[in-house]
Design an enzyme around this catalytic site. Structure first.
Site, short mmCIF file in Angstrom:
data_model
loop_
_atom_site.label_atom_id
_atom_site.label_comp_id
_atom_site.label_asym_id
_atom_site.label_seq_id
_atom_site.Cartn_x
_atom_site.Cartn_y
_atom_site.Cartn_z
CG ASP A 1 8.58 4.53 -35.77
OD1 ASP A 1 7.75 5.46 -35.73
OD2 ASP A 1 8.82 3.80 -34.79
CD GLU A 2 8.66 -0.23 -35.15
OE1 GLU A 2 9.48 -1.15 -34.97
OE2 GLU A 2 8.05 0.32 -34.21
CG ASP B 1 4.23 4.57 -29.66
OD1 ASP B 1 3.60 3.66 -30.23
OD2 ASP B 1 5.44 4.80 -29.88
CE1 TYR C 1 17.12 3.05 -31.29
CE2 TYR C 1 15.37 1.54 -30.65
CZ TYR C 1 15.83 2.57 -31.45
OH TYR C 1 15.01 3.12 -32.40
CG PHE C 2 20.80 4.31 -23.47
CD1 PHE C 2 21.70 3.78 -24.38
CD2 PHE C 2 21.14 5.51 -22.84
CE1 PHE C 2 22.90 4.43 -24.67
CE2 PHE C 2 22.33 6.16 -23.11
CZ PHE C 2 23.21 5.63 -24.04
CG ASP C 3 14.98 -0.15 -25.63
OD1 ASP C 3 16.04 0.12 -26.25
OD2 ASP C 3 13.95 -0.53 -26.21
CD1 TRP D 1 13.54 2.75 -28.03
CD2 TRP D 1 11.55 3.76 -28.24
NE1 TRP D 1 13.56 3.49 -29.20
CE2 TRP D 1 12.36 4.11 -29.35
CE3 TRP D 1 10.26 4.27 -28.16
CZ2 TRP D 1 11.91 4.96 -30.36
CZ3 TRP D 1 9.81 5.10 -29.17
CH2 TRP D 1 10.63 5.44 -30.25
CB THR D 2 9.43 3.53 -21.11
OG1 THR D 2 8.27 4.02 -21.81
CG2 THR D 2 10.46 4.63 -21.01
CD GLU D 3 8.47 -0.66 -25.91
OE1 GLU D 3 9.46 -0.08 -25.41
OE2 GLU D 3 8.20 -0.64 -27.13
CG HIS E 1 4.20 3.31 -33.40
ND1 HIS E 1 4.12 2.17 -32.63
CD2 HIS E 1 5.31 3.15 -34.17
CE1 HIS E 1 5.14 1.37 -32.92
NE2 HIS E 1 5.88 1.94 -33.85
C1 ACM Z 1 11.76 2.85 -33.35
O1 ACM Z 1 12.53 2.30 -32.54
N1 ACM Z 1 10.63 2.27 -33.69
C2 ACM Z 1 12.07 4.12 -33.95
#
Ligand code: ACM
Ligand code: ZN
Length: 761
Positions: A325-326, A192, A417-419, A467-469, A263
């Site tokens: 994505d994005e 990423d 989404y477990f974040d 996701w680990t931000e 990304h």
């Molecule tokens: C994503 O959460 N950008 C796939």
């Protein structure tokens, strides 16, 4: 296949008799008897020891761990213990993938299956059935599972190792977590913007340079704060091979993700020649989405193909995740390479260029016998012919792909989404936002209701993403993943008619024993009651929702100094806050499940009462349908909205001026008004360009009393002080600052304004 499976379910519905044993995910059928059998020193037998050597060792080691005994003491011949028999047989009937049966009786524990995978799932069930008694004997309840198998083929967990890096030891532990929930896909998000984590021999700078950054965000994004610490790491190919083997033995397929075309900042920092403008770049410490992405030129494709060559030698699974994505099209719009490619390939626009990009990579991987999977943006500009789609921006992408007859993995942000927060943000460490408590995960169904029977076949299953931000260490990964992983596992394994949240809640208590045995740092937020307030006929009320419908609650109310205002009492549902309403009084409501002192987890809600609390508010312009709160009453519900924001606590308007009028119910002398505001320019939310406070006795004639903020004001809460007035009505007007200025996020768009609690003194 799905139809066939449903028939089987219908024919052996189970009866759960009694007993404390519990299996998560809930088996297709299970019956418990009243006896318990000793397996402290069981011998493990099989007629196929060569085939099941891993499974036998795994079971032996797990039982030792479960018994927490010195290995030399275990598995001595012990006449008290019954044997455990594992039997692998060739089916003469078509049994579903992963099928097993399990029976414990006074003679033996017997697990049979048609595959090693089935044996492994049987072992997982057996381990959950074990109880360690006070006398250190390990016992298992009399149980019959006549046949158990999963509902969905893709039961996935994702982990982002770019935003934060987790060493190989933890990746194995994460795989252990996945395995014990009978899940079977590990989606390893290896690259990423903030770090490239997989060694690629032909491009060593990817990890030498792209694996490291010189700062990271601190606190929530909205605070825009950074540290200046060097941070990073990567996995060597030898380590990756070791993890792949570890996962394979545990019946888990790893799906590696190599992000493209977006990304890509870490990769471009190492090799800026694959960008549109040549860089230079730095590996960002900021989260989000970046304009610099891979440039779809020939050299880039050759680079990515060589990367994927190495990825394919490391990961034997069918699917390779290519991200997708994005990906902002900003650079592509002004890049001559990109524009030439659009012309040469007769593409309509940059979206079709993205589609061209993905299709090229697909062709390359298909030729190597692999299938691509990508985030749902890969639908834009045309889906690659053989691609599978991961639906994350809601379910629409998944629905569209299934209708196009493409395989789909559901992972909508709302449930997967477990974040996101799993409890009230007031009681959790900082998370990205959202609210996805255990029960919400549990209520998810991966099959969108809009699909017909034919289309439903394309839904492979679902997965949860971590996701680990905002997840900087392994303990926090465990906290965010458990027990929500158990809920997702049951969503994916158990059939809807077997799923019941109250029953799951009870079984989770027994799963906790397993978590504790493994030392997992699981969250207990799911045991906190939810507390909300609202007004009814000018009176403030609270609503206490138990964490499981059959639970009784206790609650009490504390004063500002935490002394008790209202002693503990039992109650749930809607309750008047029958406290003499003292203006400006701070109070805290606490609530917890009644009757289980060892597992008490207190939910709390701080209140701040004023003359305005519970009073009616009239809005001249209604808020946006995206930020309606629970109506205008949200502005006087006694609860100050939080940051990071819980959307339901804020009212939001886009582009409009706002006029709010509070009816205090009676004439009184007032001299101070305040209101909470949210300012977050990155998210287009601005402070008003002007304020006006006016008051009225009759609700017809208003007199302006303040237009300037008092010195007590902060960005979060603005105050107005004026000479005391007799009034029944208080009007607050906030002028929208207009279009967002150039150079700011959302330039040219309407500004948002967001408000919450109104106080009147
Ligand atoms: C994503 O959460 N950008 C796939
Ligand atoms: Zn370009």
């Amino acid at each position: 296949m799905i139809k066939f499976v449903l028939l089987i379910v219908g024919s052996f519905l189970s009866v759960v008799l009694h007993g404390q044993s519990a299996i998560v995910p809930q088996p297709v059928n299970v019956t418990y008897g009243s006896m318990f059998f000793d397996i402290t020193a069981s011998k493990i037998r099989t007629t196929t020891p060569e085939n099941l050597s891993f499974e036998i060792d795994y079971l032996r080691a797990s039982l030792r761990e479960r018994a927490k005994q010195n290995p030399s003491e275990v598995f001595r011949s012990d006449s008290l213990s019954i044997p455990i028999v594992l039997q692998l047989f060739n089916p003469d009937t078509l049994l579903p993938e992963g099928w097993y049966s399990l029976r414990t009786s006074e003679n033996e524990v017997f697990i049979s299956a048609t595959s090693k995978t089935g044996i492994f799932y049987g072992i997982q069930s057996l381990l959950q059935l074990c109880t360690l008694r006070g006398d250190k004997r390990l016992v298992v309840q009399e149980t019959l599972i006549r046949g158990d198998f999963p509902r969905f083929a893709w039961r996935g967990m994702h982990l982002d190792v770019s935003r934060h890096f987790f060493p190989i030891e933890f990746i194995k532990r994460y795989i252990d977590m996945i395995a014990l929930h009978k899940m079977n896909v590990f989606h390893w998000h290896l690259t990423d913007d903030q770090g490239w984590r997989i060694e690629i021999k032909q491009f060593p700078k990817l990890t030498e340079i792209g694996g490291w950054r010189n700062s990271s965000m601190v606190g929530h994004y909205s605070e825009h704060r950074y540290d200046s610490l060097r941070y990073g790491g990567f996995y060597t190919q030898a380590e990756i091979r070791e993890v792949v083997q570890y996962a394979t033995l545990r019946k888990i397929t790893i799906v590696p993700e190599i992000e493209m075309p977006g990304h890509a900042m870490a990769a471009l920092t190492a090799y800026p020649e694959f960008s549109c403008n040549g860089g230079p770049f730095t590996v960002p410490g900021k989260w989000g989405v970046f304009d610099d992405v891979f440039c779809p030129k020939e050299e880039t494709f050759q680079f990515l193909e060589k990367v994927l060559d190495e990825v394919c030698t490391l990961f034997p699974g069918k699917f390779i995740h290519i991200g997708g994505d994005e990906c902002p099209k900003t650079r592509w719009k002004t890049c001559k390479n990109c524009q030439k490619r659009i012309q040469d390939e007769k593409l309509k626009d940059e979206h079709e260029l993205q589609s061209y990009f993905i299709q090229r990579m697909e062709k390359y991987l298909n030729a190597k016998g692999r299938q691509i999977i990508g985030w749902d943006e890969i639908l834009e500009g045309g889906l690659a012919p053989n691609a599978a789609v991961m639906s994350w921006r809601g379910t629409e992408g998944g629905i569209e792909a299934a209708r196009l007859k493409h395989p789909v993995v559901m992972t909508p942000g709302s449930h997967c989404y477990f974040d996101h927060y799993q409890g009230n943000p007031r009681q959790e460490t900082v998370a990205i936002g959202g609210f996805t408590p255990l029960e919400k995960v549990y209520q998810y169904d991966p099959i969108p209701a809009d699909l017909n029977a034919e289309e439903r076949k394309y839904i492979l299953g679902a997965q949860a993403n971590v996701w680990t931000e905002y997840i900087p260490n392994k303990e926090h990964v465990e906290y965010m993943a458990l027990p929500r992983m158990a809920a997702m596992a049951e969503v994916l394994w158990s059939y809807p008619e077997k799923r019941d949240y109250a029953d799951f809640f009870r079984r989770i208590e027994s799963l906790e024993e397993t978590y504790e045995n493994k030392g997992f740092n699981y969250s207990v937020s799911f045991r906190r009651p939810q507390i909300t307030t609202f007004s009814k006929n000018g009176e403030l009320r609270m609503k206490l929702d138990p964490p499981s419908p059959d639970k009784q609650l206790n609650y009490r109310i504390l004063q500002a100094d935490m002394s008790i205002l209202l002693p503990a009492q039992e109650g749930k549902g809607e309750i008047p806050i029958s406290i003499q309403q003292v203006p400006q009084e701070r109070m805290t409501i606490e609530a917890w499940i009644a009757g289980d002192e060892t597992k008490t987890v207190v939910g709390f809600l701080p209140l701040f009462m004023s003359r305005a609390t519970a009073k009616a508010v009239t809005l001249k312009t209604q808020p946006s349908k995206h930020y309606p709160g629970s109506g205008s009453g949200t502005l006087t519900d006694g609860v100050s909205a939080t940051l990071p924001r819980i959307n339901s606590e804020w009212l939001g308007w886009s582009g409009d001026d706002v006029e709010m009028t509070v009816d205090l119910g009676a004439k009184m002398s007032i001299s101070e008004v305040s209101i909470g505001q949210l300012v977050d320019h990155m998210n287009w939310i601005y402070e008003p360009s002007a304020w006006k406070i006016s008051v009225s006795e009759d609700g017809l004639n208003y007199q302006a009393v303040a237009t300037q903020l008092s010195p007590k004001s902060t960005l979060r809460k603005v105050h107005f002080k004026f000479i005391g007035k007799n009034a029944r009505y208080v009007r607050i007007e906030a002028k929208n600052p207009g279009k967002i200025p150039d150079g700011k996020a959302g330039a040219g768009e309407s500004s948002w304004m967001m408000f919450d609690e109104i106080y009147v003194k």
